[in-house]
Design a protein around this motif. Structure first.
Motif, PDB file in Angstrom:
ATOM      1  N   VAL A 152      17.104 -56.074 -27.942  1.00 58.62           N
ATOM      2  CA  VAL A 152      16.619 -54.829 -27.755  1.00 58.62           C
ATOM      3  C   VAL A 152      15.588 -53.900 -26.901  1.00 58.62           C
ATOM      4  N   PHE A 153      15.098 -54.134 -28.197  1.00 54.60           N
ATOM      5  CA  PHE A 153      13.770 -53.102 -27.726  1.00 54.60           C
ATOM      6  C   PHE A 153      12.318 -54.510 -27.135  1.00 54.60           C
ATOM      7  N   ILE A 154      12.513 -55.589 -27.595  1.00 55.61           N
ATOM      8  CA  ILE A 154      10.955 -56.338 -26.970  1.00 55.61           C
ATOM      9  C   ILE A 154      12.420 -56.380 -26.055  1.00 55.61           C
ATOM     10  N   GLY A 155      12.910 -57.268 -26.453  1.00 50.56           N
ATOM     11  CA  GLY A 155      13.573 -57.880 -24.930  1.00 50.56           C
ATOM     12  C   GLY A 155      13.628 -56.815 -23.700  1.00 50.56           C
ATOM     13  N   LYS A 156      13.570 -55.389 -23.876  1.00 51.15           N
ATOM     14  CA  LYS A 156      14.047 -54.430 -22.305  1.00 51.15           C
ATOM     15  C   LYS A 156      12.645 -53.893 -22.148  1.00 51.15           C
ATOM     16  N   THR A 157      11.315 -54.146 -23.366  1.00 50.58           N
ATOM     17  CA  THR A 157       9.918 -54.247 -22.564  1.00 50.58           C
ATOM     18  C   THR A 157       9.346 -54.591 -22.318  1.00 50.58           C
ATOM     19  N   ALA A 158       9.725 -56.530 -22.866  1.00 50.88           N
ATOM     20  CA  ALA A 158       8.756 -57.409 -22.015  1.00 50.88           C
ATOM     21  C   ALA A 158      10.128 -57.642 -20.926  1.00 50.88           C
ATOM     22  N   VAL A 194      -1.215 -59.710 -31.801  1.00 51.62           N
ATOM     23  CA  VAL A 194      -1.633 -58.819 -33.230  1.00 51.62           C
ATOM     24  C   VAL A 194      -3.074 -58.003 -33.122  1.00 51.62           C
ATOM     25  N   MET A 195      -3.767 -58.803 -32.275  1.00 49.52           N
ATOM     26  CA  MET A 195      -4.978 -58.295 -32.019  1.00 49.52           C
ATOM     27  C   MET A 195      -5.497 -56.964 -30.319  1.00 49.52           C
ATOM     28  N   GLN A 196      -4.390 -57.398 -29.900  1.00 51.69           N
ATOM     29  CA  GLN A 196      -4.360 -56.449 -28.997  1.00 51.69           C
ATOM     30  C   GLN A 196      -3.293 -55.494 -28.847  1.00 51.69           C
ATOM     31  N   ILE A 197      -2.795 -55.561 -29.218  1.00 54.59           N
ATOM     32  CA  ILE A 197      -0.799 -54.943 -29.448  1.00 54.59           C
ATOM     33  C   ILE A 197      -2.110 -53.145 -29.570  1.00 54.59           C
ATOM     34  N   SER A 198      -2.699 -53.369 -30.610  1.00 57.30           N
ATOM     35  CA  SER A 198      -2.902 -51.451 -30.791  1.00 57.30           C
ATOM     36  C   SER A 198      -4.201 -51.139 -30.239  1.00 57.30           C
ATOM     37  N   ASN A 199      -4.448 -51.798 -28.811  1.00 53.07           N
ATOM     38  CA  ASN A 199      -5.551 -51.190 -27.825  1.00 53.07           C
ATOM     39  C   ASN A 199      -4.870 -50.450 -26.523  1.00 53.07           C
ATOM     40  N   VAL A 200      -3.712 -50.169 -26.514  1.00 50.19           N
ATOM     41  CA  VAL A 200      -2.754 -50.726 -25.063  1.00 50.19           C
ATOM     42  C   VAL A 200      -2.468 -49.862 -25.124  1.00 50.19           C
ATOM     43  N   GLU A 201      -1.598 -49.117 -23.579  1.00 46.65           N
ATOM     44  CA  GLU A 201      -0.859 -47.746 -23.780  1.00 46.65           C
ATOM     45  C   GLU A 201       0.511 -48.845 -23.611  1.00 46.65           C
ATOM     46  N   PHE A 202       1.025 -48.003 -23.891  1.00 48.20           N
ATOM     47  CA  PHE A 202       2.944 -48.367 -24.166  1.00 48.20           C
ATOM     48  C   PHE A 202       3.748 -48.434 -22.957  1.00 48.20           C
ATOM     49  N   ASP A 203       2.832 -48.025 -21.799  1.00 46.75           N
ATOM     50  CA  ASP A 203       3.852 -48.193 -20.426  1.00 46.75           C
ATOM     51  C   ASP A 203       2.549 -48.411 -20.002  1.00 46.75           C
ATOM     52  N   SER A 204       1.952 -49.896 -19.775  1.00 50.62           N
ATOM     53  CA  SER A 204       1.378 -50.119 -18.437  1.00 50.62           C
ATOM     54  C   SER A 204       1.696 -52.059 -18.759  1.00 50.62           C
ATOM     55  N   THR A 205       1.097 -52.494 -18.254  1.00 53.04           N
ATOM     56  CA  THR A 205       0.982 -53.700 -17.361  1.00 53.04           C
ATOM     57  C   THR A 205       0.772 -54.812 -19.103  1.00 53.04           C
ATOM     58  N   TRP A 206      -0.084 -54.354 -19.342  1.00 50.25           N
ATOM     59  CA  TRP A 206      -0.944 -55.655 -20.304  1.00 50.25           C
ATOM     60  C   TRP A 206      -0.170 -55.526 -21.319  1.00 50.25           C
ATOM     61  N   ASN A 207       0.691 -53.897 -22.548  1.00 47.63           N
ATOM     62  CA  ASN A 207       1.966 -53.683 -22.847  1.00 47.63           C
ATOM     63  C   ASN A 207       3.504 -54.852 -22.672  1.00 47.63           C
ATOM     64  N   TYR A 208       3.654 -54.334 -21.674  1.00 44.44           N
ATOM     65  CA  TYR A 208       4.889 -55.377 -21.146  1.00 44.44           C
ATOM     66  C   TYR A 208       4.591 -56.827 -21.235  1.00 44.44           C
ATOM     67  N   ALA A 209       2.868 -57.741 -21.277  1.00 46.84           N
ATOM     68  CA  ALA A 209       2.493 -58.981 -20.893  1.00 46.84           C
ATOM     69  C   ALA A 209       2.161 -59.320 -22.485  1.00 46.84           C
ATOM     70  N   LEU A 210       2.304 -58.518 -23.689  1.00 46.21           N
ATOM     71  CA  LEU A 210       2.347 -58.338 -25.236  1.00 46.21           C
ATOM     72  C   LEU A 210       3.731 -58.767 -25.171  1.00 46.21           C
ATOM     73  N   HIS A 211       4.912 -57.483 -25.102  1.00 44.73           N
ATOM     74  CA  HIS A 211       5.986 -57.891 -25.737  1.00 44.73           C
ATOM     75  C   HIS A 211       6.475 -58.853 -25.234  1.00 44.73           C
ATOM     76  N   LEU A 246       9.465 -64.079 -25.991  1.00 40.85           N
ATOM     77  CA  LEU A 246       9.100 -65.379 -26.143  1.00 40.85           C
ATOM     78  C   LEU A 246       8.847 -66.257 -27.233  1.00 40.85           C
ATOM     79  N   LEU A 247       8.375 -66.096 -28.809  1.00 41.31           N
ATOM     80  CA  LEU A 247       8.772 -66.530 -29.354  1.00 41.31           C
ATOM     81  C   LEU A 247       9.806 -66.360 -30.527  1.00 41.31           C
ATOM     82  N   LEU A 248      10.011 -65.144 -29.755  1.00 43.98           N
ATOM     83  CA  LEU A 248      11.696 -65.006 -30.230  1.00 43.98           C
ATOM     84  C   LEU A 248      12.625 -65.821 -29.649  1.00 43.98           C
ATOM     85  N   LEU A 249      12.533 -66.049 -28.538  1.00 45.06           N
ATOM     86  CA  LEU A 249      13.521 -66.892 -28.109  1.00 45.06           C
ATOM     87  C   LEU A 249      13.184 -68.648 -28.373  1.00 45.06           C
ATOM     88  N   ILE A 250      12.091 -69.292 -28.938  1.00 42.69           N
ATOM     89  CA  ILE A 250      11.373 -70.091 -29.556  1.00 42.69           C
ATOM     90  C   ILE A 250      12.121 -70.412 -30.818  1.00 42.69           C
TER      91      ILE A 250
END
Length: 314
Positions: A56-62, A270-287, A292-296
């Motif tokens: 739910v957390f990963i999917g909702k943010t993604a 892992v290289m970028q997740i710590s450098n982005v704001e939570f409420d940003s498109t960048w963070n949503y793309a990483l999620h 996608l990895l979870l579904l695979i």
């Protein structure tokens, strides 16, 4: 003549005490069984709750990415430039599957050959030596493999290829192949060992050589188990992070050669997740990459379960 009299009270009391002890033991067993049943039920529910919260957390943010960019741009574009609001993940997806395919191409023949050696050819003393070594290799942390790749493998690749860096898909694939090799080999070993001996006896009775028995009887009979081992190794290769981060180069581009510094889904997260704001498109793309990895992973696990069921039915 006076008949002697016997006092039966102690026997009666002993019988009553025995029945009481038996009743108490029965109640203790019932309580223990009920406690164990509720404990196991609680454990299953807790596991399902944690798994559900992760999804739910990963999917909702993604899914928040849907309101920011189109999925066509995300999955089909090779331009990952977050500073310019370009979030194309196609390069990472292609690199991930390319790395996984190269890893399996290196590791599967060696793993299956090792499992055949262990199960069919090696003497007992050698089997007792190889199997614990493989079990030990399975338990080594991935960062240890990554450190060996960084300090030992990369210098060798630089000298052998003449490249200035040596980072890229080949280095990452070699490290991952070493990581998944023991897993594939041990599970394949178990699958080959589980083939009934009557299959071998019948083949030898028809005049087959050992090589013919292995290639035409044993391996086909153990095929589903070996395939499940390969898929399990693929699951680990796709989801591996730290070992890949240390040797792949971590550059947001499509790997056009084996020595091109690149990045895959896990390493980019892992290289970028710590450098982005939570409420940003960048963070949503990483999620979305994580989702996608979870579904695979779920898909591959379902395939393994399906193959295991077919194997039991066969």
């Amino acid at each position: 003549m006076v008949q002697p009299t016997y006092d039966s009270t102690p026997a009666v009391n002993g019988s009553l005490h025995g029945k009481a002890d038996s009743g108490r033991r029965h109640l203790r067993h019932l309580f223990a069984n009920s406690l164990a049943r509720y404990y196991f039920l609680f454990s299953i529910l807790a596991l399902c709750l944690v798994l559900g919260l992760v999804i739910v957390f990963i999917g909702k943010t993604a899914l928040l990415l849907l309101g920011q960019i189109s999925m066509a741009d995300f999955f089909l574009s090779f331009n990952w430039t977050p500073e310019e609001d370009k979030f194309g993940a196609a390069a990472f997806i292609v690199n991930t599957f390319s790395l996984t395919a190269l890893t399996l191409l290196i590791s599967v023949p060696v793993s299956v050959g090792m499992s055949v050696l262990t199960a069919e050819i090696a003497p007992v003393w050698l089997k007792r030596f190889i199997r614990p070594i493989l079990d030990l290799l399975v338990g080594i942390p991935s960062i240890v493999y990554g450190y060996l790749g960084l300090t030992v493998l990369l210098p060798l690749l630089r000298r052998a290829s003449g490249e200035s860096l040596g980072d890229g898909l080949l280095a990452a694939a070699l490290v991952l192949a070493l990581m998944v090799l023991p897993t594939i080999a041990r599970i394949s070993d178990d699958a080959i060992t589980a083939v009934p001996g009557k299959y071998r006896d019948a083949a030898y009775a028809l005049g087959s050589t050992r090589l013919q028995v292995i290639m035409r009887v044993v391996l086909p009979a153990a095929g589903r188990g070996i395939l499940a081992a390969v898929i399990l190794g693929m699951t680990r290769a796709i989801g591996e992070t730290m070992a890949v981060v240390m040797v792949i180069g971590n550059t947001s581009q499509l790997a056009k050669t084996l020595f091109t510094p690149a990045s895959v889904l896990t390493s980019n997260i892992v290289m970028q997740i710590s450098n982005v704001e939570f409420d940003s498109t960048w963070n949503y793309a990483l999620h979305m990459m994580a989702f996608l990895l979870l579904l695979i992973s779920f898909l591959l696990i379902l395939v393994i379960r399906f193959l295991g069921r077919k194997r039991r039915e066969g």
